[in-house]
Design a protein around this motif. Structure first.
Motif, short mmCIF file in Angstrom:
data_model
loop_
_atom_site.label_atom_id
_atom_site.label_comp_id
_atom_site.label_asym_id
_atom_site.label_seq_id
_atom_site.Cartn_x
_atom_site.Cartn_y
_atom_site.Cartn_z
N LEU A 84 0.83 -1.21 0.00
CA LEU A 84 0.00 0.00 0.00
C LEU A 84 0.87 1.26 0.00
N ALA A 85 0.42 2.26 -0.74
CA ALA A 85 1.04 3.58 -0.72
C ALA A 85 -0.08 4.60 -0.52
N HIS A 86 -0.19 5.13 0.70
CA HIS A 86 -1.27 6.03 1.05
C HIS A 86 -1.05 7.43 0.44
N GLY A 87 -2.01 8.30 0.61
CA GLY A 87 -1.91 9.65 0.07
C GLY A 87 -2.21 10.71 1.11
N GLU A 88 -2.22 11.97 0.66
CA GLU A 88 -2.47 13.11 1.56
C GLU A 88 -3.01 14.27 0.75
N ILE A 89 -3.92 15.01 1.35
CA ILE A 89 -4.41 16.27 0.79
C ILE A 89 -4.15 17.37 1.81
N CYS A 90 -3.53 18.45 1.37
CA CYS A 90 -3.26 19.60 2.25
C CYS A 90 -3.90 20.85 1.64
N ILE A 91 -4.45 21.68 2.51
CA ILE A 91 -5.08 22.92 2.08
C ILE A 91 -4.06 24.05 2.24
N VAL A 92 -3.79 24.73 1.15
CA VAL A 92 -2.75 25.75 1.13
C VAL A 92 -3.34 27.07 0.63
N GLU A 93 -2.62 28.14 0.91
CA GLU A 93 -3.10 29.47 0.52
C GLU A 93 -2.92 29.70 -0.97
N ASN A 94 -1.78 29.24 -1.52
CA ASN A 94 -1.50 29.46 -2.93
C ASN A 94 -1.21 28.12 -3.60
N PRO A 95 -2.25 27.40 -3.99
CA PRO A 95 -2.04 26.09 -4.62
C PRO A 95 -1.41 26.22 -5.99
N GLY A 96 -0.85 25.12 -6.48
CA GLY A 96 -0.24 25.12 -7.80
C GLY A 96 -1.28 25.23 -8.90
N VAL A 97 -0.79 25.36 -10.12
CA VAL A 97 -1.64 25.45 -11.30
C VAL A 97 -1.83 24.04 -11.87
N ASP A 98 -3.06 23.68 -12.22
CA ASP A 98 -3.32 22.38 -12.83
C ASP A 98 -2.85 22.39 -14.28
N ARG A 99 -1.99 21.42 -14.62
CA ARG A 99 -1.49 21.30 -15.98
C ARG A 99 -1.48 19.82 -16.38
N LEU A 100 -1.29 19.57 -17.66
CA LEU A 100 -1.17 18.20 -18.16
C LEU A 100 0.30 17.81 -18.22
N ASN A 151 13.17 24.13 -12.46
CA ASN A 151 12.80 23.36 -11.28
C ASN A 151 11.41 23.79 -10.81
N VAL A 152 10.51 22.81 -10.70
CA VAL A 152 9.14 23.07 -10.27
C VAL A 152 8.74 22.00 -9.26
N THR A 153 7.61 22.23 -8.60
CA THR A 153 7.03 21.23 -7.71
C THR A 153 5.80 20.65 -8.40
N VAL A 154 5.80 19.35 -8.59
CA VAL A 154 4.71 18.65 -9.28
C VAL A 154 4.05 17.70 -8.29
N ASP A 155 2.81 18.03 -7.92
CA ASP A 155 2.09 17.22 -6.93
C ASP A 155 2.94 16.99 -5.68
N GLY A 156 3.65 18.06 -5.26
CA GLY A 156 4.42 18.01 -4.03
C GLY A 156 5.82 17.45 -4.18
N THR A 157 6.23 17.05 -5.39
CA THR A 157 7.56 16.48 -5.61
C THR A 157 8.36 17.39 -6.52
N VAL A 197 -1.75 17.34 -13.29
CA VAL A 197 -0.87 17.50 -12.13
C VAL A 197 -0.95 18.94 -11.65
N SER A 198 -0.59 19.15 -10.40
CA SER A 198 -0.53 20.49 -9.83
C SER A 198 0.92 20.97 -9.84
N VAL A 199 1.17 22.10 -10.51
CA VAL A 199 2.53 22.58 -10.72
C VAL A 199 2.70 23.94 -10.05
N SER A 200 3.74 24.06 -9.25
CA SER A 200 4.04 25.35 -8.61
C SER A 200 5.53 25.58 -8.60
#
Length: 284
Positions: A177-193, A232-238, A281-284
């Protein structure tokens, strides 16, 4: 981009494809070294979602089938309903040629008005082969509304009730199993493909050409606010490099070649945890 500019790039595209083709002899071993998720596993994809207050976000319950295939399952995904509220849950479709049933719905285990568990269940059997589903499949697509305050997070915890192969003894396969997490942030990333590296809305050969140009030190034109290839960007937290399609740690001609293969409907192999092309994916 106008049609004239696309046509003017075609000679460079031909050269780029030729350059990328020299990697073909090494591609099989390269892809084998970056094997994806382990067989007989369940995971939340992406592992981390960051979302703004009041927004909706979506994750997938992804199965990599055991060697004997996956024929039946009941899997729970638990969450904190003070942080997110279940919006919808869609189960896997019924594959052609299979006898199948499936469902995904919410359930409340804590006595509150809102659900705190998403339950995915199903059974799929192909009579012609006496097997269930093989390979990687999305068992459920789960959407959540962010209702908590900025800075709050919830685990997405997988709990397996049943996970069975097609044999008559119906023994549980005990997936990893590999669990997940959702965090609520003030400035979320931009959804991209993922794979749409010029942010024009499509994963296409022009993305491959721009990756080759960037790898060669040439300029590329990007949509407004689109990251530059290699940035360098952050993609879904990575942390990732924008343009590193297979997440191997650098932008190279193999990324361009895999983009072309994907656009042609051919198979590609991604590093473990790397998004598949054309997934949001969410990109920031």
């Amino acid at each position: 981009m106008t049609r004239t500019s696309v046509l003017s790039l075609r000679p460079a595209l031909a050269v780029g494809i030729a350059v990328a083709a020299v990697t073909m002899l090494f591609l099989a071993s390269h892809e084998q070294a970056q094997a994806g998720a382990d067989p007989n596993s369940l995971s939340i994809d992406p592992a981390l979602r960051e979302v703004g207050v009041g927004a909706t976000t979506t994750v997938k319950l992804v199965s990599v089938a055991p060697e004997e295939s996956l024929a039946a399952w009941v899997v729970e995904v638990g969450f904190d309903n003070s942080v997110v509220r279940l919006n919808s849950c869609t189960s896997i479709g019924n594959p052609a040629g299979a006898i199948a049933v499936s469902f995904c719905e919410g359930r409340d285990d804590g006595g509150s008005p809102d659900d705190d568990t998403a339950v995915s269940g199903g059974a799929i059997l192909f009579p012609s082969t006496e097997r269930g589903i093989d390979g990687t499949n999305t068992l459920a697509t789960i959407s959540f509304d962010a209702v908590g305050a900025v800075g709050t997070c919830t685990d997405l915890t997988i709990n397996v009730i049943d996970h069975l192969g097609p044999s008559s003894d119906a023994e549980d396969t005990n997936p990893t199993l590999a669990h997940g997490e959702i965090c609520i942030v003030e400035n979320p990333g931009v959804d991209r493909l993922w794979g749409d590296f010029d942010c024009n809305g499509d994963v296409d050969p022009i993305d491959a050409l721009k990756l080759l140009r960037a790898d060669s030190g040439l300029s590329v034109a990007q949509a407004p606010d689109c990251p530059a290839p290699g940035e360098n960007v952050t993609v879904d937290g990575t942390n990732r490099e924008w343009g590193d399609l297979d997440c191997t740690g650098g932008l190279d001609p193999i990324d361009a070649l895999k983009t072309l293969r994907f656009d042609s409907g051919l198979a590609i192999t991604q590093a473990a945890g790397c998004p598949e092309p054309d997934t949001e994916v969410s990109v920031s």
